[in-house]
Write an enzyme that holds these catalytic residues in place. Structure first.
Site, PDB file in Angstrom:
ATOM      1  N   THR A  55     -24.981  42.434  18.495  1.00 46.12           N
ATOM      2  CA  THR A  55     -24.406  42.345  19.833  1.00 46.12           C
ATOM      3  C   THR A  55     -23.826  40.947  20.030  1.00 46.12           C
ATOM      4  O   THR A  55     -23.997  40.069  19.184  1.00 46.12           O
ATOM      5  CB  THR A  55     -25.483  42.613  20.905  1.00 46.12           C
ATOM      6  OG1 THR A  55     -24.874  42.719  22.178  1.00 46.12           O
ATOM      7  CG2 THR A  55     -26.501  41.489  20.949  1.00 46.12           C
ATOM      8  N   ALA A 103     -32.419  47.814  21.476  1.00 43.65           N
ATOM      9  CA  ALA A 103     -32.017  48.297  22.807  1.00 43.65           C
ATOM     10  C   ALA A 103     -33.212  48.764  23.623  1.00 43.65           C
ATOM     11  O   ALA A 103     -33.310  48.482  24.821  1.00 43.65           O
ATOM     12  CB  ALA A 103     -30.995  49.430  22.656  1.00 43.65           C
TER      13      ALA A 103
END
Length: 272
Positions: A55, A103
């Site tokens: 990310t 996540a």
């Protein structure tokens, strides 16, 4: 530090007021050594369970507050799972968190932090400070250190002391600075930020810097992409800006990069 301790301590009993009951039941036995043998969350070695994550998130203080920006891509190894992940957690009207790492871990502990901050507000009739919120997060994840969590979060906001920015990870490391970037694309984002960041920026300049840094990270990092999501945190609260597709930003920023065509400038080979 004393002010943070006072915020988190019951004045009557001297005990911590928050997260007393917040604890998971872990697998019986020596679960930590088991996790350490079969899992690798930091991409440091081969293991049966490898946490694949990527990310780009960033946040920085500037003259008018704190600017927070993220991409939106979620990956499972080499597979793009989603291009629409919201990696900013809106904790309260003046406090935001960002997600980098696993996540599920980031999403869960971000919601837990939001719950604890709301409980603090109900008990004390005021919003929690940025420092105290980040300390709660660090204290909560500390008890699970080494158990396989994968998390690198930033806590950004505005309180009585002005803008605040902290970094907290799954090893319970807690840092404060004027600028952070977290994730697999952070090295590329830091290249842009280190070259152009200055505290004395206006809002539009800060937005352009954050947008540019996220774009360049998504262009070079295969695990980052999707859209740019930006927030501005100021004394009146946070403001969310319209989403911007990084594929559209390509046409805005890529022409600035000078590319030399080898065909136009052939190498000269001198005869021996």
């Amino acid at each position: 530090m004393n002010s943070i301790a006072n915020e988190l301590t019951d004045n009557k009993t001297g005990e911590l007021k928050l997260y007393k009951e917040l604890e998971f039941e872990l697998v019986p036995g020596d679960n930590l050594s088991f996790v350490q043998q079969v899992a690798d969350v930091k991409s440091e070695r081969n293991a049966l369970i490898k946490a694949a994550h990527g990310t780009t998130t960033l946040a920085f203080k500037f003259r008018e507050g704190v600017l927070v920006a993220t991409d939106s891509r979620a990956t499972m190894g080499n597979v793009i799972a989603s291009q629409e992940v919201k990696k900013v957690i809106e904790i309260n009207d003046r406090l935001l968190g960002t997600m980098a790492g696993g996540a599920a871990d980031c999403s869960y502990w971000g919601r837990v932090l939001g719950m604890e901050c709301r409980l603090y507000q109900l008990r004390n009739k005021k919003l929690i400070s940025v420092a105290a919120a980040s300390k709660i997060l660090a204290n909560v994840v500390y008890r699970y250190k080494g158990s396989g969590l994968s998390m690198g979060m930033m806590v950004a906001g505005w309180d009585d002391k002005g803008p605040g920015l902290y970094y907290v990870d799954s090893d319970a490391q807690r840092l404060t600075n004027d600028l952070f970037s977290v994730g697999s694309g952070s090295t590329f984002a830091y290249g842009v930020l280190d070259a152009h960041y200055k505290y004395d920026m206006g809002l539009e300049e800060a937005k352009d810097l954050a947008r540019r840094a996220i774009y360049h990270a998504t262009h070079r990092d295969a695990y980052s992409g999707g859209i740019v999501r930006m927030y501005w945190v100021n004394k009146d609260g946070w403001v969310a800006y319209p989403l911007e597709d990084v594929s559209e930003l390509y046409y805005q920023y890529h022409p600035e990069i000078e590319i030399t065509n080898a065909a136009d400038s052939p190498l000269t080979v001198n005869a021996a």
